[in-house]
Design an enzyme around this catalytic site. Structure first.
Site, PDB file in Angstrom:
ATOM      1  N   HIS A  66       4.648  -7.527   2.167  1.00  0.00           N
ATOM      2  CA  HIS A  66       3.875  -7.682   0.935  1.00  0.00           C
ATOM      3  C   HIS A  66       4.799  -7.883  -0.256  1.00  0.00           C
ATOM      4  CE1 HIS A  66       4.523  -3.445  -0.371  1.00  0.00           C
ATOM      5  NE2 HIS A  66       4.299  -3.100   0.886  1.00  0.00           N
TER       6      HIS A  66
ATOM      7  N   ASP B 174       3.785  -7.200  -3.504  1.00  0.00           N
ATOM      8  CA  ASP B 174       3.513  -6.272  -4.604  1.00  0.00           C
ATOM      9  C   ASP B 174       4.285  -4.968  -4.440  1.00  0.00           C
ATOM     10  OD1 ASP B 174       1.767  -5.976  -2.364  1.00  0.00           O
ATOM     11  OD2 ASP B 174       0.413  -4.711  -3.512  1.00  0.00           O
TER      12      ASP B 174
ATOM     13  N   GLU C 236      -1.176  -5.562  -1.124  1.00  0.00           N
ATOM     14  CA  GLU C 236      -1.160  -4.634   0.018  1.00  0.00           C
ATOM     15  C   GLU C 236      -1.405  -3.213  -0.448  1.00  0.00           C
ATOM     16  OE1 GLU C 236       0.285  -1.838   3.047  1.00  0.00           O
ATOM     17  OE2 GLU C 236       1.062  -2.058   1.034  1.00  0.00           O
ATOM     18  N   GLU C 237      -0.842  -2.875  -1.604  1.00  0.00           N
ATOM     19  CA  GLU C 237      -0.923  -1.498  -2.097  1.00  0.00           C
ATOM     20  C   GLU C 237      -2.321  -1.164  -2.620  1.00  0.00           C
ATOM     21  OE1 GLU C 237       1.321   0.421  -1.335  1.00  0.00           O
ATOM     22  OE2 GLU C 237       3.280  -0.530  -1.407  1.00  0.00           O
TER      23      GLU C 237
ATOM     24  N   GLU D 292       7.842  -3.388   6.862  1.00  0.00           N
ATOM     25  CA  GLU D 292       7.712  -2.195   6.012  1.00  0.00           C
ATOM     26  C   GLU D 292       8.829  -1.208   6.349  1.00  0.00           C
ATOM     27  OE1 GLU D 292       5.513  -1.082   3.691  1.00  0.00           O
ATOM     28  OE2 GLU D 292       3.643  -2.206   3.928  1.00  0.00           O
TER      29      GLU D 292
END
Ligand SMILES: [Zn+2]
Length: 383
Positions: A72, A74, A139-140, A165
């Site tokens: 991701h 963000d 994603e967050e 991740e």
């Protein structure tokens, strides 16, 4: 022969950290990566998700296997910037650690995926198969980007997926789902000297939440890898002043689900219980504000085995295999994949460091994961 130097790797990571891709500003990262790919003749596509948010997809090679790699763009807010030893948006090295918001979660992993693709393309090292890079937005905050990629079919032909991740010493092959619910209780206001003239919105909501809390957190279903479902009421807002009976109360709840007790069942239970309360004089409504299903794979695949041995080679220690309580984009990306699908979350950085003040990633791990990702793709695509 293209070989990124350590300096180049650090400069690119530094550029990315300087972009404040906190909520809705991922487009700056996407444009930067698109241009970087373009410098090496790799086409990429910016995929709008909302008016302001975008994903980025790039691909090299052709045919099978199709390897999906994802991260991701963000980052979470830096919080109180005064609490940081150095500016959160300036990559700063101290004692072998690279500090900055998003170093660990997860721009180090993201940059590695990009640079590996560029080297493979530039040096014609990919003799077989396709590598599809999928950078996501949001994603967050609920995984809107990964949902879009899934819906538009980018996962349909993917045969391996890894999400970069942070989890440097552990390969995560299953994780819990995450479900957010907003529950609104409506009553009728009245002066608190004459409460019988109104209907208190707080009281039934408290009873409702405690009943569900007892039911969910005492449920005896256990997943061998993920453990039990957990529920927490995390926000509660109600009332206007101390001497008024409140007409409205709103609570928000986060539930971490398991395959044996999944999002749909929890939602149904919340709604059914609300109906019961509403029949008895309350008025309770339930909204689902986010629903990411759990990811459950066996962890038994040639990809996971290779990642374990290649990881050991480049990191110098044994890699564990585990399930995790945290959700990732894989919740959306793997919506229609089965238990045998080769999936892992494995990337530079420590899981516990995500979202923290003074976030860092070890420089050595950042470099090591570049080698791990590259070796892994070469092994998986070897004829
Ligand atoms: Zn993350």
């Amino acid at each position: 022969m293209k070989q990124f130097t350590d300096e180049e790797k650090l400069n690119i990571l530094s550029d990315l950290i300087s972009m404040k891709s906190v909520n809705e500003n991922e487009i700056e990262v996407a444009n930067y990566l698109k241009n970087l790919f373009l410098d090496y003749d790799i086409d990429s596509t910016i995929i709008p998700v909302t008016d302001t948010r975008v994903n980025l997809v790039a691909e090299i090679g052709s045919g099978h296997p199709v390897i999906g790699i994802s991260g991701h763009m963000d980052v979470v807010s830096a919080g109180d910037e005064n609490e940081w030893v150095s500016d959160p948006f300036t990559l700063t090295e101290r004692n072998g650690k690279l500090y900055g918001r998003g170093t660990n979660d997860m721009k180090a992993g993201l940059v590695n995926l990009v640079l590996v693709m560029i080297e493979l393309k530039e040096n014609n090292e990919l003799i077989n198969g396709t590598v599809r890079f999928m950078a996501t937005t949001g994603e967050e905050v609920g995984g809107a980007g990964s949902k879009k990629l899934y819906e538009e079919g980018y996962m349909a032909d993917v045969e391996y997926l890894w999400v970069a991740e942070p989890s440097h010493d552990t390969i995560i092959y299953s994780h819990k789902g995450s479900l957010n619910l907003k529950v609104t209780s409506k009553g009728e206001s009245a002066h608190s000297s004459m409460p019988h003239l109104g209907r208190n919105a707080i009281n039934p909501l408290m009873a409702y939440l405690l009943e569900l809390d007892r039911k969910l957190n005492n449920d005896d279903r256990v997943n061998d890898v993920l453990g039990q479902l957990v529920m927490s009421t995390t926000l509660f807002n109600a009332g206007n002043q101390v001497n008024s009976v409140p007409e409205k109360a709103i609570a928000e709840i986060n539930v971490r689900t398991i395959p044996e007790f999944d999002n749909d069942e929890v939602i149904a239970l919340f709604k059914k219980t609300a109906e019961t309360y509403s029949k008895n004089g309350a008025q309770i409504d339930v909204d689902v504000t986010m629903s990411l299903p759990s990811v459950f794979t066996s962890g038994k695949s040639n990809m996971v085995n290779l990642a374990k041995s290649i990881g050991r080679k480049h990191l110098g220690f044994d890699i564990d295999l585990k399930g995790s309580p945290g959700a990732t984009d894989a919740s959306n990306l793997l919506r229609d994949k089965g238990v045998d699908f080769p999936f892992m979350m494995f990337g530079p950085g420590e899981t516990k460091m995500a979202h923290k003040t003074n976030e860092y990633v070890y420089k050595d791990y950042y470099f090591a994961f570049f080698d791990i990702y590259k070796d892994l793709i070469l092994e998986l695509t070897r004829k």
